[in-house]
Design a protein around this motif. Structure first.
Motif, short mmCIF file in Angstrom:
data_model
loop_
_atom_site.label_atom_id
_atom_site.label_comp_id
_atom_site.label_asym_id
_atom_site.label_seq_id
_atom_site.Cartn_x
_atom_site.Cartn_y
_atom_site.Cartn_z
N MET A 1 0.85 -1.19 0.00
CA MET A 1 0.00 0.00 0.00
C MET A 1 0.89 1.24 0.00
N LYS A 2 0.86 1.97 -1.09
CA LYS A 2 1.67 3.17 -1.21
C LYS A 2 0.95 4.36 -0.59
N LYS A 3 1.63 5.03 0.35
CA LYS A 3 1.02 6.13 1.11
C LYS A 3 1.71 7.44 0.74
N ILE A 4 0.90 8.42 0.35
CA ILE A 4 1.42 9.72 -0.08
C ILE A 4 0.77 10.83 0.76
N ALA A 5 1.60 11.69 1.34
CA ALA A 5 1.09 12.88 2.03
C ALA A 5 1.04 14.03 1.04
N LEU A 6 -0.10 14.68 0.94
CA LEU A 6 -0.26 15.85 0.09
C LEU A 6 -0.54 17.05 1.00
N ILE A 7 0.26 18.10 0.85
CA ILE A 7 0.14 19.29 1.69
C ILE A 7 -0.36 20.44 0.83
N PRO A 8 -1.66 20.78 0.91
CA PRO A 8 -2.16 21.92 0.14
C PRO A 8 -1.60 23.22 0.72
N ALA A 9 -1.04 24.05 -0.14
CA ALA A 9 -0.35 25.26 0.33
C ALA A 9 -0.79 26.45 -0.52
N ARG A 10 -1.92 27.00 -0.17
CA ARG A 10 -2.46 28.16 -0.87
C ARG A 10 -1.85 29.42 -0.27
N TYR A 11 -1.35 30.29 -1.11
CA TYR A 11 -0.64 31.48 -0.63
C TYR A 11 -1.60 32.48 0.03
N ALA A 12 -2.73 32.73 -0.61
CA ALA A 12 -3.67 33.72 -0.09
C ALA A 12 -4.40 33.16 1.12
N ALA A 13 -4.64 34.02 2.11
CA ALA A 13 -5.41 33.65 3.30
C ALA A 13 -6.11 34.89 3.82
N THR A 14 -7.39 34.76 4.11
CA THR A 14 -8.19 35.93 4.48
C THR A 14 -7.74 36.54 5.80
N ARG A 15 -7.60 35.70 6.84
CA ARG A 15 -7.30 36.22 8.17
C ARG A 15 -5.82 36.53 8.38
N LEU A 87 -0.71 11.17 -9.61
CA LEU A 87 0.26 10.42 -8.80
C LEU A 87 -0.17 8.97 -8.64
N ASN A 88 0.81 8.09 -8.54
CA ASN A 88 0.56 6.67 -8.36
C ASN A 88 0.63 6.34 -6.88
N GLY A 89 -0.54 6.24 -6.24
CA GLY A 89 -0.59 5.93 -4.83
C GLY A 89 -1.90 5.28 -4.47
N ASP A 90 -1.96 4.66 -3.28
CA ASP A 90 -3.18 3.99 -2.83
C ASP A 90 -3.93 4.82 -1.80
N VAL A 91 -3.18 5.37 -0.83
CA VAL A 91 -3.78 6.18 0.22
C VAL A 91 -3.13 7.56 0.21
N PHE A 92 -3.98 8.60 0.18
CA PHE A 92 -3.50 9.97 0.17
C PHE A 92 -3.96 10.67 1.44
N VAL A 93 -3.03 11.31 2.14
CA VAL A 93 -3.35 12.01 3.38
C VAL A 93 -3.21 13.50 3.15
N ASN A 94 -4.27 14.23 3.47
CA ASN A 94 -4.30 15.68 3.36
C ASN A 94 -3.75 16.26 4.65
N ILE A 174 -10.15 16.78 14.29
CA ILE A 174 -8.90 17.35 13.80
C ILE A 174 -8.88 17.14 12.29
N GLY A 175 -8.74 18.22 11.54
CA GLY A 175 -8.94 18.16 10.09
C GLY A 175 -7.81 17.59 9.26
N VAL A 176 -7.31 16.42 9.65
CA VAL A 176 -6.37 15.68 8.82
C VAL A 176 -7.14 14.50 8.24
N TYR A 177 -7.22 14.43 6.91
CA TYR A 177 -8.00 13.40 6.25
C TYR A 177 -7.11 12.45 5.47
N ALA A 178 -7.52 11.19 5.42
CA ALA A 178 -6.85 10.20 4.58
C ALA A 178 -7.91 9.55 3.68
#
Length: 244
Positions: A1-15, A87-94, A174-178
């Motif tokens: 089982m290939k596990k990949i962590a994906l880190i969304p990194a949006r530059y703009a943020a309201t607060r 990407l070639n993976g089975d489980v992706f973690v946000n 806690i907003g970490v999703y897989a």
């Protein structure tokens, strides 16, 4: 089982504009997040998904992998789905880009539940500390069934304790999703749901579509940097030696 962590990194943020490039004891916040995720040794790959060249450059400077998002997205889930398609993976973690202190044990337990072939989506929860947090709409509550699958998420205090004598077992999401790959792609193709619009919680879209979310308990307290005061708290945490 290939596990990949994906880190969304949006530059703009309201607060807190440009919070991901803010300095956290010698390194930008996004670099701290990337390195702590990498050093957890849970994943086969760790990829930062961004729409901004400065963030791309910062990650590449420490030898990291970047997927440059070409599409405008409404959420971090949509952003990582664009990358997951390629990407070639089975489980992706946000992994949230503004949470610089990732916990190896929590992440390991999160991906471990996918050994059960029935699990399609998983997330983390922890114990609610006090009544103030229980009543705070910014602290998202979750209730689970006997298999630890979520029944509902809400900004309201749930469950309601009509029986005042019962022991209170209450949990904060806690907003970490897989996700399994197909579940992630399916999720982002669904239209926004009624409960999602009402509570402003995108995970309710999954529940309304009949997709279960397996919850994993952790005692690890995250620090999410949403405001300058959160950054000050993260700096103090790092200086205490806990985040090093």
């Amino acid at each position: 089982m290939k596990k990949i962590a994906l880190i969304p990194a949006r530059y703009a943020a309201t607060r807190f504009p440009a919070k991901l490039t803010a300095d956290l004891c010698g390194k930008p916040v996004i670099v701290r997040t990337y390195l702590s995720t990498l050093e957890s040794e849970v994943f086969d790959e760790v990829v930062v998904v961004t729409d901004h060249r400065e963030i791309e450059s910062l990650i590449q400077e420490v030898g990291g992998i970047v997927f440059f998002s070409e599409t405008e997205h409404q959420s971090g889930s949509d952003r990582i789905a664009e990358a997951a398609k390629e990407l070639n993976g089975d489980v992706f973690v946000n992994v949230q880009g503004d949470e610089p202190f990732q916990d190896a044990h929590s992440l390991s337990e999160l991906v471990k539940v996918f050994e059960d072939s029935q699990v399609q989506v998983a997330s983390l929860m922890t114990t609610i500390q006090d009544d103030a947090q229980f009543n705070d709409p910014n602290a998202v509550k979750v209730v689970v069934d006997q298999q630890w699958d979520s029944l509902y998420f809400s900004r309201s205090p749930i469950p309601y304790f009509r029986n005042e004598k019962i022991q209170r077992n209450v949990f904060r999401h806690i907003g970490v999703y897989a996700y399994r790959k197909e579940s992630l792609l399916t999720f982002t193709q669904l239209s926004k749901s009624y409960l999602e619009e009402a509570e402003m919680l995108e995970q309710l879209r999954l529940l309304e579509a009949g997709i279960k979310i397996r919850m994993v308990f952790t005692e690890h307290e995250t620090i999410a940097i949403d405001t300058p005061s959160d950054l000050e708290r993260a700096i103090e945490f790092f200086k205490s030696g806990k985040g090093a």
